[in-house]
Design a protein around this motif. Structure first.
Motif, mmCIF file in Angstrom:
data_model
loop_
_atom_site.group_PDB
_atom_site.id
_atom_site.type_symbol
_atom_site.label_atom_id
_atom_site.label_comp_id
_atom_site.label_asym_id
_atom_site.label_seq_id
_atom_site.Cartn_x
_atom_site.Cartn_y
_atom_site.Cartn_z
ATOM 1 N N VAL A 1 -7.464 -11.376 13.129
ATOM 2 C CA VAL A 1 -8.255 -12.050 14.160
ATOM 3 C C VAL A 1 -9.704 -12.289 13.719
ATOM 4 O O VAL A 1 -10.461 -12.948 14.426
ATOM 5 N N GLU A 2 -10.085 -11.760 12.555
ATOM 6 C CA GLU A 2 -11.469 -11.908 12.098
ATOM 7 C C GLU A 2 -11.543 -11.838 10.580
ATOM 8 O O GLU A 2 -11.000 -10.909 9.976
ATOM 9 N N THR A 3 -12.177 -12.828 9.972
ATOM 10 C CA THR A 3 -12.359 -12.861 8.520
ATOM 11 C C THR A 3 -13.784 -13.309 8.191
ATOM 12 O O THR A 3 -14.505 -13.803 9.064
ATOM 13 N N GLU A 4 -14.154 -13.148 6.930
ATOM 14 C CA GLU A 4 -15.389 -13.748 6.432
ATOM 15 C C GLU A 4 -15.142 -14.341 5.057
ATOM 16 O O GLU A 4 -14.348 -13.815 4.279
ATOM 17 N N ALA A 5 -15.825 -15.447 4.780
ATOM 18 C CA ALA A 5 -15.731 -16.099 3.473
ATOM 19 C C ALA A 5 -16.951 -15.740 2.629
ATOM 20 O O ALA A 5 -18.071 -15.660 3.144
ATOM 21 N N TYR A 6 -16.715 -15.517 1.342
ATOM 22 C CA TYR A 6 -17.791 -15.308 0.372
ATOM 23 C C TYR A 6 -17.524 -16.204 -0.822
ATOM 24 O O TYR A 6 -16.398 -16.294 -1.283
ATOM 25 N N GLY B 1 -12.452 -3.601 12.792
ATOM 26 C CA GLY B 1 -13.507 -3.486 11.795
ATOM 27 C C GLY B 1 -12.887 -3.378 10.419
ATOM 28 O O GLY B 1 -11.760 -2.897 10.280
ATOM 29 N N PRO B 2 -13.604 -3.825 9.395
ATOM 30 C CA PRO B 2 -13.044 -3.856 8.041
ATOM 31 C C PRO B 2 -12.713 -2.475 7.496
ATOM 32 O O PRO B 2 -11.736 -2.315 6.764
ATOM 33 N N ARG C 1 -22.010 -14.261 9.528
ATOM 34 C CA ARG C 1 -21.390 -13.054 8.990
ATOM 35 C C ARG C 1 -22.166 -11.810 9.431
ATOM 36 O O ARG C 1 -23.342 -11.877 9.754
ATOM 37 N N ILE C 2 -21.445 -10.688 9.426
ATOM 38 C CA ILE C 2 -21.990 -9.447 9.999
ATOM 39 C C ILE C 2 -22.386 -8.459 8.901
ATOM 40 O O ILE C 2 -21.703 -8.332 7.884
ATOM 41 N N LEU D 1 -11.806 -7.872 18.083
ATOM 42 C CA LEU D 1 -12.826 -8.192 17.079
ATOM 43 C C LEU D 1 -13.732 -6.996 16.808
ATOM 44 O O LEU D 1 -13.809 -6.059 17.602
ATOM 45 N N SER D 2 -14.466 -7.065 15.680
ATOM 46 C CA SER D 2 -15.378 -5.973 15.332
ATOM 47 C C SER D 2 -16.657 -6.062 16.146
ATOM 48 O O SER D 2 -17.383 -5.090 16.262
ATOM 49 N N ALA D 3 -16.955 -7.242 16.679
ATOM 50 C CA ALA D 3 -18.166 -7.419 17.472
ATOM 51 C C ALA D 3 -18.008 -8.668 18.316
ATOM 52 O O ALA D 3 -17.045 -9.415 18.173
#
Length: 189
Positions: free
Chosen positions: A36-41, A123-124, A164-165, A185-187
DNA sequence: ACACGGATACTA
DNA sequence: AGTATCCGTGTC
């Protein structure tokens, strides 16, 4: 070895990959849930990406195929799970930040000692603990292993982009992707 | 609000 | 060796 269609999933740019990862069900040895939550780098112009300051990370990208697990210890405490994205417009990583738990709930609760379902994989660092993923899997073909699956959604969810967090560099990039309205979600965002 | 904790990559 | 930094979490 990872199925070819799945490998092609990671042969795109990190933003597209991170966005489309939301809604997929990730399962590892009977435990897991819907991402439900990702981030791109990105290795290109992204100061928050490890490759920007770490030679070992740049070496990792050069020496592994798309879809490889990139697992590292953050703050000396938490293992964070990323997947290597490579062969599209830009190389980079997708960080898995939260799951909606669907499989192996008793076992995950046992590992996390958490009472609430909403906080189980929100959370990751939480989700790696719940799934028992650690540095042993850094650099391996994680999704090609027995017991690991990544199932694409029948109907893609509504996805929102937010900043991003937890980072200080390139903190304004809206490269965090969340399933709209999810309570897992984490936040907030 | 704060402590916890270790890998990586700098400076010498 | 010593220092700065780091994609977080639980408990204060």
């Amino acid at each position: 070895m990872m199925p070819a269609p799945l490998r092609q999933f990671f042969e795109r740019d990190p933003l597209t990959c991170a966005r489309e990862m939301v809604g997929c069900e990730l399962v590892w040895n009977g435990c897991g849930g819907v991402v439900v939550e990702t981030e791109a780098y990105s290795v290109v112009n992204d100061e928050a990406c490890h490759t920007f300051r770490r030679p070992a990370s740049r070496e990792f990208v050069a020496r592994h195929p798309p879809g490889t697990a990139y697992v590292y210890l953050n703050y000396g405490i938490h293992w964070l799970l990323n997947f290597l994205v490579k062969g599209g417009g830009e190389d980079g990583f997708v960080l898995i930040r939260a799951l909606e738990p669907t499989r192996g709930l008793p076992e995950m609760h046992e590992r996390r000692k958490t009472p609430t379902l909403a906080g189980l994989c929100s959370g990751p660092g939480k989700l790696t603990r719940a799934l028992a993923i650690d540095g042993r899997f850094h650099g391996c073909d994680f999704l090609g292993r027995e017991g690991a699956t990544l199932q694409l959604p029948a109907t893609p969810p509504q996805v929102l982009a937010t900043p991003r967090i937890g980072i200080t560099k390139a903190a304004d990039f809206p490269w965090r992707f969340i399933q709209a309205g999810s309570p897992f979600l984490s936040a907030r965002g």
